[in-house]
Design a protein around this motif. Structure first.
Motif, mmCIF file in Angstrom:
data_model
loop_
_atom_site.group_PDB
_atom_site.id
_atom_site.type_symbol
_atom_site.label_atom_id
_atom_site.label_comp_id
_atom_site.label_asym_id
_atom_site.label_seq_id
_atom_site.Cartn_x
_atom_site.Cartn_y
_atom_site.Cartn_z
ATOM 1 N N LYS A 1 0.846 -1.192 0.000
ATOM 2 C CA LYS A 1 0.000 0.000 0.000
ATOM 3 C C LYS A 1 0.884 1.246 0.000
ATOM 4 O O LYS A 1 2.022 1.210 0.460
ATOM 5 N N GLY B 1 -4.621 11.477 -0.285
ATOM 6 C CA GLY B 1 -5.174 10.154 -0.552
ATOM 7 C C GLY B 1 -5.992 10.115 -1.828
ATOM 8 O O GLY B 1 -5.859 10.996 -2.699
ATOM 9 N N PRO B 2 -6.858 9.120 -1.978
ATOM 10 C CA PRO B 2 -7.712 9.012 -3.169
ATOM 11 C C PRO B 2 -8.556 10.266 -3.377
ATOM 12 O O PRO B 2 -8.997 10.901 -2.426
ATOM 13 N N GLY C 1 -4.095 12.104 -6.457
ATOM 14 C CA GLY C 1 -4.771 10.825 -6.230
ATOM 15 C C GLY C 1 -4.775 9.869 -7.395
ATOM 16 O O GLY C 1 -5.219 8.729 -7.245
ATOM 17 N N HIS D 1 -3.634 6.383 -6.754
ATOM 18 C CA HIS D 1 -4.603 5.417 -6.233
ATOM 19 C C HIS D 1 -5.751 5.185 -7.211
ATOM 20 O O HIS D 1 -6.107 4.043 -7.517
ATOM 21 N N ASP D 2 -6.336 6.275 -7.700
ATOM 22 C CA ASP D 2 -7.581 6.193 -8.466
ATOM 23 C C ASP D 2 -7.405 5.657 -9.874
ATOM 24 O O ASP D 2 -8.285 4.962 -10.392
ATOM 25 N N VAL E 1 -2.783 1.846 -7.054
ATOM 26 C CA VAL E 1 -2.001 1.582 -5.845
ATOM 27 C C VAL E 1 -2.922 1.728 -4.628
ATOM 28 O O VAL E 1 -3.495 2.799 -4.420
ATOM 29 N N PRO E 2 -3.095 0.696 -3.811
ATOM 30 C CA PRO E 2 -3.980 0.806 -2.642
ATOM 31 C C PRO E 2 -3.469 1.869 -1.673
ATOM 32 O O PRO E 2 -2.261 2.021 -1.476
ATOM 33 N N ALA E 3 -4.387 2.619 -1.089
ATOM 34 C CA ALA E 3 -4.011 3.673 -0.137
ATOM 35 C C ALA E 3 -3.840 3.083 1.252
ATOM 36 O O ALA E 3 -4.663 2.289 1.708
ATOM 37 N N GLU F 1 -7.370 5.247 3.800
ATOM 38 C CA GLU F 1 -8.510 5.611 2.945
ATOM 39 C C GLU F 1 -9.293 6.803 3.502
ATOM 40 O O GLU F 1 -10.143 7.351 2.812
#
Length: 341
Positions: free
Chosen positions: A218, A233-234, A239, A242-243, A247-249, A252
């Motif tokens: 992450k 973050g997203p 972002g 992630h979006d 790539v996982p945040a 969240e």
């Protein structure tokens, strides 16, 4: 005597008949000539109609396009000759597409990869947040393009020339970015070139997403600014990591904010990201210190990102100063691609 008189009468009648035939032929010839003249007139009318049709097409080609944007709806001239550009992502898109209509830009904040626009052939449109309206008015632009930092001055810009807002909607990054590129391509007649560039970027994105899918790490995005750090973050301005790329945040719950969420180094250690993506604002705009020295502390060194060599210092010119352009988005994606290896 009677015979002579009869001969005279016959001669007179014959003369009259011949004269009548001559007049008839002249009349017929005159009718034929008039017909030719009429045909000529019709041909001229037809040619005139064709000319008018071409003019109509030319007028359409040099007409306007209605652009709907965040701040309103604007009739924009097609192929404008003089354009003032405040958004560097838009500027790098126009540059990549080969558009030569740029007349003025905010020269003091230009990224180095757009340094050619600092030349004397371009007018200085002022600062990103303090436009020089007198200079802008003086260049008599056909179009002005702005984004977030100038949005409060939109009405002032519209008094000078048609103005459109082309900031990227970070909540729908690729859709917004693609729409902006396609709109610019339509305005400047660069649809084919734009389609090829977008296809190239989408191919790179798919390759990066495939690499991301191979890992369970992450990520955390940090903006470093003169010794302080903010997390994103997203849905944020950065972002797309992630979006779009997937790539996982590591967190969240970060608030979507232009300036990010101010966090501590203890927070970074607690979240323990596998990837740490760092944007050095100080390097982009000037100031004291740098991101690498800021993150050189015991808290950051406890993270998996530090231990695995997965702290990536992203190019701040593309990530902080521009973004949202054909050049910058491609570079941003390849930055992440390099960080994953």
């Amino acid at each position: 005597m009677k015979k002579s008189l009869s001969m005279i009468v016959m001669l007179i009648v014959l003369t009259m008949v011949i004269a009548a035939c001559g007049n008839s032929n002249s009349a017929n010839n005159g009718t034929a000539n008039n017909g030719s003249a009429n045909n000529g007139a019709n041909n001229s009318a037809a040619n005139s109609g064709a000319a008018n049709q071409n003019n109509t097409e030319d007028n359409n080609a040099s007409g306007t396009i209605k652009v709907s944007h965040q701040l309103g709806e604007t009739d924009v001239p097609l192929n404008p000759g003089k354009v003032v550009v405040f958004d560097f992502g838009v500027l790098d898109t126009l540059d990549r597409l080969g558009v030569e209509a740029v007349t003025a830009v905010p020269q003091d904040s230009l990224p180095s990869y757009l340094s050619k626009y600092a030349g004397s052939e371009y007018a200085n449109a002022g600062g990103l947040k303090e436009p020089d309206f007198e200079t802008i008015d003086g260049v008599e632009p056909d179009l002005i393009i702005i984004s977030g930092r100038q949005s409060d001055s939109y009405e002032e810009f519209t008094k000078i020339a048609p103005t459109i807002f082309m900031g990227v909607d970070t909540a729908n990054y690729m859709e917004s970015f693609t729409s902006n590129v396609e709109t610019l391509a339509q305005i400047f007649g660069k649809e084919t070139e734009a389609a090829a560039e977008l296809e190239k970027i989408n191919t790179v994105i798919e390759n990066v997403k495939a690499e991301v899918a191979k890992s369970d790490k992450k990520g955390l995005i940090l903006l470093s600014n003169e010794g302080k750090i903010s997390a994103y973050g997203p849905g944020s301005r950065f972002g797309l990591i992630h979006d779009v790329l997937g790539v996982p945040a590591v967190d969240e719950g970060l608030e979507v904010s232009t300036h990010g969420n101010e966090v501590t180094f203890e927070y970074v250690a607690e979240k323990n990201p596998g990837y740490l993506f760092v944007i050095d604002r100080t390097a982009a705009v000037g100031g004291e210190g740098n991101a690498s020295s800021t993150l050189d502390n015991e808290f950051v060194k406890t993270t998996d990102a530090f231990k695995d060599g997965k702290i990536a210092y992203l190019d701040p010119e593309y990530w902080y100063l521009s973004g949202g352009g054909l050049v910058s988005v491609e570079k941003m994606v390849t930055d992440i691609e390099a960080a994953l290896k």
